[in-house]
Design a protein around this motif. Structure first.
Motif, PDB file in Angstrom:
ATOM      1  N   LEU A 133      -1.578  -6.660   8.329  1.00 16.34           N
ATOM      2  CA  LEU A 133      -2.971  -7.140   8.347  1.00 16.34           C
ATOM      3  C   LEU A 133      -3.285  -7.939   7.086  1.00 16.34           C
ATOM      4  O   LEU A 133      -3.914  -8.999   7.147  1.00 16.34           O
ATOM      5  CB  LEU A 133      -3.932  -5.961   8.471  1.00 16.34           C
ATOM      6  CG  LEU A 133      -3.991  -5.263   9.828  1.00 16.34           C
ATOM      7  CD1 LEU A 133      -4.792  -3.975   9.718  1.00 16.34           C
ATOM      8  CD2 LEU A 133      -4.593  -6.175  10.886  1.00 16.34           C
ATOM      9  N   PHE A 134      -2.848  -7.425   5.943  1.00 20.76           N
ATOM     10  CA  PHE A 134      -3.099  -8.140   4.691  1.00 20.76           C
ATOM     11  C   PHE A 134      -2.358  -9.470   4.666  1.00 20.76           C
ATOM     12  O   PHE A 134      -2.900 -10.485   4.220  1.00 20.76           O
ATOM     13  CB  PHE A 134      -2.685  -7.288   3.498  1.00 20.76           C
ATOM     14  CG  PHE A 134      -2.850  -7.988   2.174  1.00 20.76           C
ATOM     15  CD1 PHE A 134      -4.105  -8.153   1.612  1.00 20.76           C
ATOM     16  CD2 PHE A 134      -1.749  -8.512   1.507  1.00 20.76           C
ATOM     17  CE1 PHE A 134      -4.274  -8.822   0.394  1.00 20.76           C
ATOM     18  CE2 PHE A 134      -1.901  -9.178   0.301  1.00 20.76           C
ATOM     19  CZ  PHE A 134      -3.161  -9.341  -0.252  1.00 20.76           C
ATOM     20  N   ALA A 135      -1.135  -9.465   5.184  1.00 24.35           N
ATOM     21  CA  ALA A 135      -0.306 -10.672   5.149  1.00 24.35           C
ATOM     22  C   ALA A 135      -0.919 -11.813   5.952  1.00 24.35           C
ATOM     23  O   ALA A 135      -0.782 -12.979   5.575  1.00 24.35           O
ATOM     24  CB  ALA A 135       1.090 -10.355   5.679  1.00 24.35           C
ATOM     25  N   GLU A 155       8.326  -6.512   7.241  1.00 31.71           N
ATOM     26  CA  GLU A 155       6.970  -6.552   6.662  1.00 31.71           C
ATOM     27  C   GLU A 155       6.963  -7.331   5.356  1.00 31.71           C
ATOM     28  O   GLU A 155       6.006  -8.049   5.064  1.00 31.71           O
ATOM     29  CB  GLU A 155       6.463  -5.124   6.448  1.00 31.71           C
ATOM     30  CG  GLU A 155       6.122  -4.402   7.736  1.00 31.71           C
ATOM     31  CD  GLU A 155       5.946  -2.904   7.584  1.00 31.71           C
ATOM     32  OE1 GLU A 155       5.361  -2.286   8.498  1.00 31.71           O
ATOM     33  OE2 GLU A 155       6.406  -2.333   6.568  1.00 31.71           O
ATOM     34  N   TRP A 156       8.033  -7.213   4.576  1.00 26.67           N
ATOM     35  CA  TRP A 156       8.140  -7.983   3.338  1.00 26.67           C
ATOM     36  C   TRP A 156       8.249  -9.473   3.653  1.00 26.67           C
ATOM     37  O   TRP A 156       7.679 -10.311   2.935  1.00 26.67           O
ATOM     38  CB  TRP A 156       9.323  -7.497   2.527  1.00 26.67           C
ATOM     39  CG  TRP A 156       9.573  -8.217   1.233  1.00 26.67           C
ATOM     40  CD1 TRP A 156      10.730  -8.814   0.830  1.00 26.67           C
ATOM     41  CD2 TRP A 156       8.646  -8.417   0.149  1.00 26.67           C
ATOM     42  NE1 TRP A 156      10.595  -9.367  -0.418  1.00 26.67           N
ATOM     43  CE2 TRP A 156       9.323  -9.143  -0.866  1.00 26.67           C
ATOM     44  CE3 TRP A 156       7.311  -8.062  -0.061  1.00 26.67           C
ATOM     45  CZ2 TRP A 156       8.709  -9.511  -2.065  1.00 26.67           C
ATOM     46  CZ3 TRP A 156       6.704  -8.433  -1.261  1.00 26.67           C
ATOM     47  CH2 TRP A 156       7.398  -9.146  -2.246  1.00 26.67           C
ATOM     48  N   GLN A 157       8.940  -9.816   4.723  1.00 30.89           N
ATOM     49  CA  GLN A 157       9.017 -11.221   5.135  1.00 30.89           C
ATOM     50  C   GLN A 157       7.622 -11.754   5.455  1.00 30.89           C
ATOM     51  O   GLN A 157       7.261 -12.869   5.050  1.00 30.89           O
ATOM     52  CB  GLN A 157       9.925 -11.368   6.364  1.00 30.89           C
ATOM     53  CG  GLN A 157      10.015 -12.804   6.896  1.00 30.89           C
ATOM     54  CD  GLN A 157      11.001 -12.928   8.062  1.00 30.89           C
ATOM     55  OE1 GLN A 157      12.144 -12.521   7.943  1.00 30.89           O
ATOM     56  NE2 GLN A 157      10.535 -13.485   9.171  1.00 30.89           N
ATOM     57  N   ARG A 158       6.829 -10.963   6.155  1.00 32.07           N
ATOM     58  CA  ARG A 158       5.455 -11.389   6.482  1.00 32.07           C
ATOM     59  C   ARG A 158       4.595 -11.512   5.222  1.00 32.07           C
ATOM     60  O   ARG A 158       3.784 -12.424   5.089  1.00 32.07           O
ATOM     61  CB  ARG A 158       4.808 -10.372   7.433  1.00 32.07           C
ATOM     62  CG  ARG A 158       5.453 -10.292   8.796  1.00 32.07           C
ATOM     63  CD  ARG A 158       4.824  -9.172   9.631  1.00 32.07           C
ATOM     64  NE  ARG A 158       5.643  -8.869  10.785  1.00 32.07           N
ATOM     65  CZ  ARG A 158       5.874  -7.640  11.228  1.00 32.07           C
ATOM     66  NH1 ARG A 158       5.342  -6.588  10.600  1.00 32.07           N
ATOM     67  NH2 ARG A 158       6.625  -7.439  12.301  1.00 32.07           N
ATOM     68  N   ALA A 165      17.168 -12.805   5.423  1.00 30.02           N
ATOM     69  CA  ALA A 165      18.458 -13.313   4.930  1.00 30.02           C
ATOM     70  C   ALA A 165      18.377 -13.815   3.490  1.00 30.02           C
ATOM     71  O   ALA A 165      19.391 -13.897   2.792  1.00 30.02           O
ATOM     72  CB  ALA A 165      18.967 -14.422   5.840  1.00 30.02           C
ATOM     73  N   ASP A 166      17.165 -14.174   3.054  1.00 27.41           N
ATOM     74  CA  ASP A 166      16.974 -14.732   1.714  1.00 27.41           C
ATOM     75  C   ASP A 166      16.374 -13.734   0.732  1.00 27.41           C
ATOM     76  O   ASP A 166      15.983 -14.105  -0.382  1.00 27.41           O
ATOM     77  CB  ASP A 166      16.066 -15.968   1.790  1.00 27.41           C
ATOM     78  CG  ASP A 166      16.656 -17.066   2.642  1.00 27.41           C
ATOM     79  OD1 ASP A 166      17.887 -17.242   2.624  1.00 27.41           O
ATOM     80  OD2 ASP A 166      15.881 -17.756   3.344  1.00 27.41           O
TER      81      ASP A 166
END
Length: 274
Positions: A133-135, A155-158, A165-166
């Motif tokens: 939601l924050f993202a 979630e970290w990607q969002r 992959a990065d």
């Protein structure tokens, strides 16, 4: 990146004789809609067993009977009762939002409400759907350095825009610096990125790959933050002990149930107290 060891558990001190429940912090957990009530119950069980002095759960009223039956040590508040929620949040030391929260408008409104209510001396843990939601929202963290995110890699990607992959140590640290919050990046070897450094948890096992493991970790982190003074030290210790207990259970269990980790917390905290 510094590898965590048993040394990080040295923050678990023998409790002073002259103690009361207020000595060990007030924690408020926000989550558990009508569909995902189990998530916030697992967070509550973890938080209480991790030693939080007072644990209050703000959740959908449909979860109250089950929560009372499973974890009578935790108090419950209907998240639609704004006056009572205001009062509970005002006295909190730590707020956790996200486990079982959902991603509908009610969930977004609750996240906005928590951002409005957080005070400068309160720590905020953002987990699960609250991260998503924050993202995708347009809100700013009220107090970034008082905030701990606990994302899994998607979630970290969002949140960061860095594809899985990065997600290298350098890229993750760069995004942490932008956010200024502490990041507990959950994976088979969880990494913690903070303004005080980078840490990796060497423990963990595939038996932990089951629903509720992250909700339990968020509850332990919140309970530790309520008791122990240094935010990063408390977070590191919670991450390490969560996996340490899971590794002990994995010797005899094919699947490590998150609730079993919570139930073992008081025993192992006693073993490691200084």
């Amino acid at each position: 990146m510094q590898r965590l060891s048993k040394q990080c558990l040295s923050i678990i001190q023998t409790r002073p004789q002259n103690s009361h429940k207020g000595t060990f912090g007030r924690t408020v957990l926000v989550g558990g809609n009508a569909q995902f009530g189990g998530a916030i119950m697992m967070s509550a069980e973890a938080c209480v067993n991790a030693g939080s002095g007072l644990t209050t759960v703000m959740t959908d009223s449909s979860n109250h009977p089950a929560l009372h039956a499973r974890m009578p040590e935790a108090m419950t508040v209907d998240w639609n009762d704004k006056e009572l929620c205001d009062s509970v949040l005002d006295s909190a030391d730590v707020i956790l939002i996200g486990p079982g929260l959902g991603e509908d408008k009610k969930s977004q409104d609750l996240l906005s409400y928590i951002f409005q209510k957080q005070k400068e001396d309160q720590l905020l843990v953002i987990d699960g759907s609250a991260i998503t939601l924050f993202a995708k929202g347009n809100e700013q963290l009220p107090y970034p350095t008082q905030t701990i995110f606990t994302p899994h890699q998607m979630e970290w990607q969002r949140l960061s825009g860095v594809k899985i992959a990065d997600q290298t140590e350098e890229n993750n640290q760069k995004e942490q610096k932008k956010l200024q919050a502490t990041i507990v990046l959950k994976s088979h070897h969880t990494e913690i990125y903070s303004n005080q450094g980078r840490f990796q948890n060497p423990l963990g096992n595939p038996g932990m790959a089951t629903g509720g493991t992250g909700d339990t970790l968020a509850g332990i982190i919140s309970g530790f933050l309520a008791q122990f003074p240094d935010t990063v030290d408390a977070t590191n210790a919670a991450v390490y002990l969560h996996s340490y207990i899971a590794d002990q259970l994995a010797h005899d269990n094919y699947v490590v149930l998150p609730t079993k980790i919570s139930q073992a917390l008081p025993y192992w905290m006693k073993k490691f107290e200084h």
